[in-house]
Scaffold this motif. Sequence first.
Motif, short mmCIF file in Angstrom:
data_model
loop_
_atom_site.label_atom_id
_atom_site.label_comp_id
_atom_site.label_asym_id
_atom_site.label_seq_id
_atom_site.Cartn_x
_atom_site.Cartn_y
_atom_site.Cartn_z
N VAL A 5 0.33 -4.76 -7.63
CA VAL A 5 -1.03 -4.29 -7.36
C VAL A 5 -1.62 -5.13 -6.23
CG1 VAL A 5 -2.18 -5.81 -9.04
CG2 VAL A 5 -3.22 -3.60 -8.43
N ASN A 41 -14.12 -4.44 0.18
CA ASN A 41 -13.15 -4.78 -0.86
C ASN A 41 -12.86 -6.28 -0.83
OD1 ASN A 41 -11.40 -4.28 -2.96
ND2 ASN A 41 -9.85 -3.23 -1.73
N THR A 69 -5.13 -5.32 -3.08
CA THR A 69 -6.39 -4.77 -2.57
C THR A 69 -6.26 -4.24 -1.15
OG1 THR A 69 -7.10 -6.97 -1.80
CG2 THR A 69 -7.89 -6.23 -3.99
N THR A 108 -8.22 -1.43 -10.14
CA THR A 108 -6.97 -0.75 -9.83
C THR A 108 -5.95 -0.95 -10.95
OG1 THR A 108 -7.42 -1.04 -7.48
CG2 THR A 108 -5.17 -0.46 -8.09
N CYS A 157 0.85 -1.20 0.00
CA CYS A 157 0.00 0.00 0.00
C CYS A 157 0.88 1.25 0.00
CB CYS A 157 -0.96 -0.01 1.18
SG CYS A 157 -2.22 1.27 1.06
N GLY A 165 -6.25 0.25 -3.93
CA GLY A 165 -7.37 0.99 -4.50
C GLY A 165 -7.37 2.46 -4.20
N PRO A 195 -11.54 0.52 -4.32
CA PRO A 195 -11.34 1.58 -5.30
C PRO A 195 -12.64 2.28 -5.69
CG PRO A 195 -11.17 -0.58 -6.34
CD PRO A 195 -11.25 -0.82 -4.87
N THR A 203 -6.96 5.36 -6.71
CA THR A 203 -8.08 5.92 -7.47
C THR A 203 -8.78 7.07 -6.75
OG1 THR A 203 -9.77 4.43 -6.51
CG2 THR A 203 -8.54 3.61 -8.42
#
Length: 303
Positions: free
Chosen positions: A249, A266, A251, A274, A203, A225, A258, A228
Amino acid sequence: MPANDPDKHTAPPLPDPLRVPVADSHTHLDMQSGTVEEALAKAASVGVTTVVQVGCDLAGSRWAAETAAAHDAVHATVALHPNEAPRIVHGDPGGTSRPPGAGGGRSRQGARAPGGPAALDEALAEIDRLAALPQVKGVGETGLDYFRTGPEGMEAQERSFRAHIEIAKRHGKALVIHDRDAHADVLRVLKEEGAPERTVFHCYSGDAEMAETCAAAGYFMSFAGNVTFKNAQNLRDAVAVAPLELLLVETDAPFLTPVPYRGRPNAPYLVPITVRALAEVRGIDEDALATALGANTARAFGY
């Protein structure tokens, strides 16, 4: 999403499938509703064929290792979350490294051991044991979090972080970093200890300048996410300058859903949203980005 939105507890719809499969490099299946099998099937249906299940405390780390052993599509990481270390040292009976009400807490059980440095050493010894398992591909999420832990917890956090770095290096596993409001100190400790060969900033929360510092050190940067979100231009700037071969990438599910589903639960199946946002920022083809993301995640975690 407004707080009184009737859909806030409803799972978002399936996005269009990716044509090239990718991995969710950081998720918490134990905090999500439904079964592991349901989550994996839903993710696979849109091209998310692999997930990295991340441990945040002893119970969650054991659960991650057990779940990865039972499912080929799951790889585990094990750790004491930065906020867990001061809780252990101070004998806090709370059983989660997440904010109250943050999720199902399927793995959050059992009484807390008495506090003190010895209790942290005992917990770290268990993480060390779990890190040796073949299905455990990483040590994390570990690092520093100054958002919820004040000065009284910083010493325990840093001691735990240094121990996790040593464990990751000794077992040849990836190091997964949680860095919140602590960029300079995280980078300092990594430099002082010597980072493992494979280090992932989960993250990623820095700016473009920090992304260049991470790139120079060969650290992977995993975007969630929140890239975004309207107010996250610093993250998009970082995506733009990060080397393609160091991008991942994730979550961080059930958190950081996102846009346009922010505020709703999520899950790994939402990774394609994403991925498409990252491709737009980079100005490259979605399939080309997905190809890189899949290869990068496998390289980062050694599977």
